[in-house]
Design a protein around this motif. Structure first.
Motif, PDB file in Angstrom:
ATOM      1  N   ARG A  75      41.925  34.886  40.141  1.00 11.30           N
ATOM      2  CA  ARG A  75      40.816  34.367  39.338  1.00 11.30           C
ATOM      3  C   ARG A  75      41.048  32.899  38.977  1.00 11.30           C
ATOM      4  O   ARG A  75      40.152  32.066  39.114  1.00 11.30           O
ATOM      5  N   ARG A  76      42.253  32.588  38.535  1.00 11.96           N
ATOM      6  CA  ARG A  76      42.573  31.198  38.178  1.00 11.96           C
ATOM      7  C   ARG A  76      42.492  30.288  39.400  1.00 11.96           C
ATOM      8  O   ARG A  76      41.972  29.166  39.333  1.00 11.96           O
ATOM      9  N   SER A  77      42.977  30.778  40.537  1.00 13.17           N
ATOM     10  CA  SER A  77      42.954  29.980  41.761  1.00 13.17           C
ATOM     11  C   SER A  77      41.513  29.696  42.204  1.00 13.17           C
ATOM     12  O   SER A  77      41.179  28.567  42.594  1.00 13.17           O
ATOM     13  N   ILE A  78      40.658  30.710  42.140  1.00  8.38           N
ATOM     14  CA  ILE A  78      39.257  30.546  42.562  1.00  8.38           C
ATOM     15  C   ILE A  78      38.539  29.555  41.655  1.00  8.38           C
ATOM     16  O   ILE A  78      37.827  28.658  42.121  1.00  8.38           O
ATOM     17  N   LEU A  79      38.731  29.687  40.349  1.00 13.36           N
ATOM     18  CA  LEU A  79      38.090  28.754  39.413  1.00 13.36           C
ATOM     19  C   LEU A  79      38.571  27.327  39.654  1.00 13.36           C
ATOM     20  O   LEU A  79      37.796  26.368  39.522  1.00 13.36           O
ATOM     21  N   GLY A  80      39.840  27.184  40.046  1.00 10.87           N
ATOM     22  CA  GLY A  80      40.384  25.860  40.323  1.00 10.87           C
ATOM     23  C   GLY A  80      39.817  25.225  41.579  1.00 10.87           C
ATOM     24  O   GLY A  80      39.949  24.007  41.779  1.00 10.87           O
ATOM     25  N   SER A 122      31.613  31.504  33.246  1.00 10.45           N
ATOM     26  CA  SER A 122      31.058  32.342  32.180  1.00 10.45           C
ATOM     27  C   SER A 122      30.632  33.719  32.684  1.00 10.45           C
ATOM     28  O   SER A 122      30.223  34.572  31.893  1.00 10.45           O
ATOM     29  N   SER A 123      30.721  33.954  33.994  1.00 13.81           N
ATOM     30  CA  SER A 123      30.292  35.240  34.564  1.00 13.81           C
ATOM     31  C   SER A 123      31.423  35.947  35.309  1.00 13.81           C
ATOM     32  O   SER A 123      31.183  36.912  36.033  1.00 13.81           O
ATOM     33  N   PHE A 124      32.647  35.451  35.138  1.00  8.89           N
ATOM     34  CA  PHE A 124      33.767  35.882  35.989  1.00  8.89           C
ATOM     35  C   PHE A 124      34.609  36.981  35.346  1.00  8.89           C
ATOM     36  O   PHE A 124      35.692  37.290  35.833  1.00  8.89           O
ATOM     37  N   ALA A 125      34.134  37.568  34.251  1.00 14.06           N
ATOM     38  CA  ALA A 125      34.875  38.652  33.612  1.00 14.06           C
ATOM     39  C   ALA A 125      34.553  39.977  34.312  1.00 14.06           C
ATOM     40  O   ALA A 125      33.628  40.064  35.118  1.00 14.06           O
ATOM     41  N   GLY A 126      35.336  41.002  34.004  1.00  6.38           N
ATOM     42  CA  GLY A 126      35.061  42.327  34.553  1.00  6.38           C
ATOM     43  C   GLY A 126      35.558  42.487  35.973  1.00  6.38           C
ATOM     44  O   GLY A 126      36.407  41.738  36.452  1.00  6.38           O
ATOM     45  N   ALA A 127      35.002  43.480  36.653  1.00  4.11           N
ATOM     46  CA  ALA A 127      35.474  43.846  37.992  1.00  4.11           C
ATOM     47  C   ALA A 127      34.895  42.921  39.057  1.00  4.11           C
ATOM     48  O   ALA A 127      33.676  42.818  39.206  1.00  4.11           O
ATOM     49  N   TRP A 128      35.794  42.260  39.778  1.00  2.63           N
ATOM     50  CA  TRP A 128      35.428  41.429  40.921  1.00  2.63           C
ATOM     51  C   TRP A 128      36.330  41.804  42.092  1.00  2.63           C
ATOM     52  O   TRP A 128      37.456  42.272  41.888  1.00  2.63           O
ATOM     53  N   TYR A 129      35.826  41.585  43.315  1.00  2.00           N
ATOM     54  CA  TYR A 129      36.569  41.962  44.514  1.00  2.00           C
ATOM     55  C   TYR A 129      36.635  40.766  45.454  1.00  2.00           C
ATOM     56  O   TYR A 129      35.710  39.959  45.534  1.00  2.00           O
ATOM     57  N   LEU A 130      37.740  40.692  46.197  1.00  2.00           N
ATOM     58  CA  LEU A 130      38.015  39.536  47.051  1.00  2.00           C
ATOM     59  C   LEU A 130      38.137  39.969  48.506  1.00  2.00           C
ATOM     60  O   LEU A 130      38.809  40.960  48.812  1.00  2.00           O
ATOM     61  N   HIS A 131      37.474  39.203  49.382  1.00  2.00           N
ATOM     62  CA  HIS A 131      37.715  39.336  50.820  1.00  2.00           C
ATOM     63  C   HIS A 131      38.512  38.113  51.248  1.00  2.00           C
ATOM     64  O   HIS A 131      38.040  36.978  51.122  1.00  2.00           O
ATOM     65  N   VAL A 172      31.542  39.951  44.357  1.00  2.09           N
ATOM     66  CA  VAL A 172      32.405  39.709  45.518  1.00  2.09           C
ATOM     67  C   VAL A 172      32.667  38.214  45.689  1.00  2.09           C
ATOM     68  O   VAL A 172      31.748  37.390  45.545  1.00  2.09           O
ATOM     69  N   VAL A 173      33.907  37.886  46.030  1.00  2.00           N
ATOM     70  CA  VAL A 173      34.275  36.535  46.456  1.00  2.00           C
ATOM     71  C   VAL A 173      34.736  36.611  47.905  1.00  2.00           C
ATOM     72  O   VAL A 173      35.603  37.437  48.241  1.00  2.00           O
ATOM     73  N   LEU A 185      27.800  36.910  43.943  1.00  2.00           N
ATOM     74  CA  LEU A 185      28.470  36.559  45.196  1.00  2.00           C
ATOM     75  C   LEU A 185      28.953  35.117  45.133  1.00  2.00           C
ATOM     76  O   LEU A 185      28.189  34.210  44.786  1.00  2.00           O
ATOM     77  N   VAL A 186      30.228  34.925  45.485  1.00  2.00           N
ATOM     78  CA  VAL A 186      30.818  33.590  45.603  1.00  2.00           C
ATOM     79  C   VAL A 186      31.355  33.446  47.018  1.00  2.00           C
ATOM     80  O   VAL A 186      32.090  34.314  47.506  1.00  2.00           O
ATOM     81  N   VAL A 187      30.953  32.382  47.698  1.00  2.00           N
ATOM     82  CA  VAL A 187      31.422  32.105  49.053  1.00  2.00           C
ATOM     83  C   VAL A 187      32.187  30.794  49.024  1.00  2.00           C
ATOM     84  O   VAL A 187      31.610  29.734  48.743  1.00  2.00           O
ATOM     85  N   LEU A 188      33.491  30.876  49.295  1.00  2.00           N
ATOM     86  CA  LEU A 188      34.335  29.671  49.308  1.00  2.00           C
ATOM     87  C   LEU A 188      34.349  29.105  50.730  1.00  2.00           C
ATOM     88  O   LEU A 188      35.356  29.103  51.429  1.00  2.00           O
TER      89      LEU A 188
END
Length: 212
Positions: free
Chosen positions: A19-24, A38-47, A63-64, A84-87
């Motif tokens: 989570r910290r790495s993605i926000l960075g 402000s929306s990154f709390a709770g259950a998130w999943y990473l691919h 999902v990220v 959905l977050v797409v890096l």
């Protein structure tokens, strides 16, 4: 149609260090901020790494995707949807969004992009957005300066299309008279004056896209 549960074997729960790495890795601009923190709390999943799907995809979890995300079909987060977050870059045939969407790269869409609902932002931070039609109704958006679209409608900018609304089929449009009443096809054939053209409501356009 695939959904996020279909990808369960490829997704891992996001850890606090993830989570910290993605926000960075989010763009850090003085005058613009992503809604993700402000929306990154709770259950998130990473691919981890790029993801390619060969059919329509319903995003039902938060999902990220750590890399480019390619969907050879429609991306839809509007029914029991997740964020959905797409890096990386996002590619799809159509995009129907009512949840938080953050793309750190560019967005390439062969057809319709429709962002609706003021609760969450629509963010494309890369260099380019390409789509046949881009529609935003009651939706706060962060868009690239380079937008290659044939037809653009942003409700917040005023009630007028930029470009050619005929890119959309007539059934995807609402034709209004001077009092804001909806004109039927019969009315228009009879010569009624069209004072304003708006996109059809989100759910109607969503149903049309899903049927095709």
């Amino acid at each position: 149609m695939l959904n996020s549960q279909s990808l369960a074997a490829r997704l891992v729960p996001i850890s606090e260090s993830d989570r910290r790495s993605i926000l960075g890795r989010l763009p850090d601009r003085e005058d613009e901020r992503s809604q993700l923190p402000s929306s990154f709390a709770g259950a998130w999943y990473l691919h981890r790494g790029p993801l390619v799907l060969q059919e329509d995809y319903l995003n039902t979890l938060n999902v990220v995707v750590d890399g480019d995300f390619t969907i050879r079909g429609t991306l839809d987060d509007s029914t029991a949807g997740g964020h959905l977050v797409v890096l990386g870059d996002l590619r799809c045939r159509n995009l129907l969004s009512q949840r938080l969407l953050v793309v750190t790269g560019s967005l390439f869409c062969g057809g319709l992009v429709y962002g609706d609902d003021h609760s969450f932002t629509f963010e494309v931070w890369g260099a380019k957005l390409e789509a046949r039609a881009l529609i935003l109704t009651d939706r706060s958006a962060r868009l690239p300066e380079e937008r290659l679209v044939e037809c653009f409608y942003d409700e917040d900018r005023g009630a007028a299309f930029e470009g050619d609304p005929e890119v959309l089929v007539a059934s995807a449009l609402c034709f209004l008279d001077e009092d804001g009443g909806v004109l039927s096809e019969e009315d228009r054939r009879a010569g009624a004056t069209v004072a304003q053209v708006r996109p059809a409501p989100f759910e109607e356009l969503r149903s049309m896209v899903r049927r095709h």
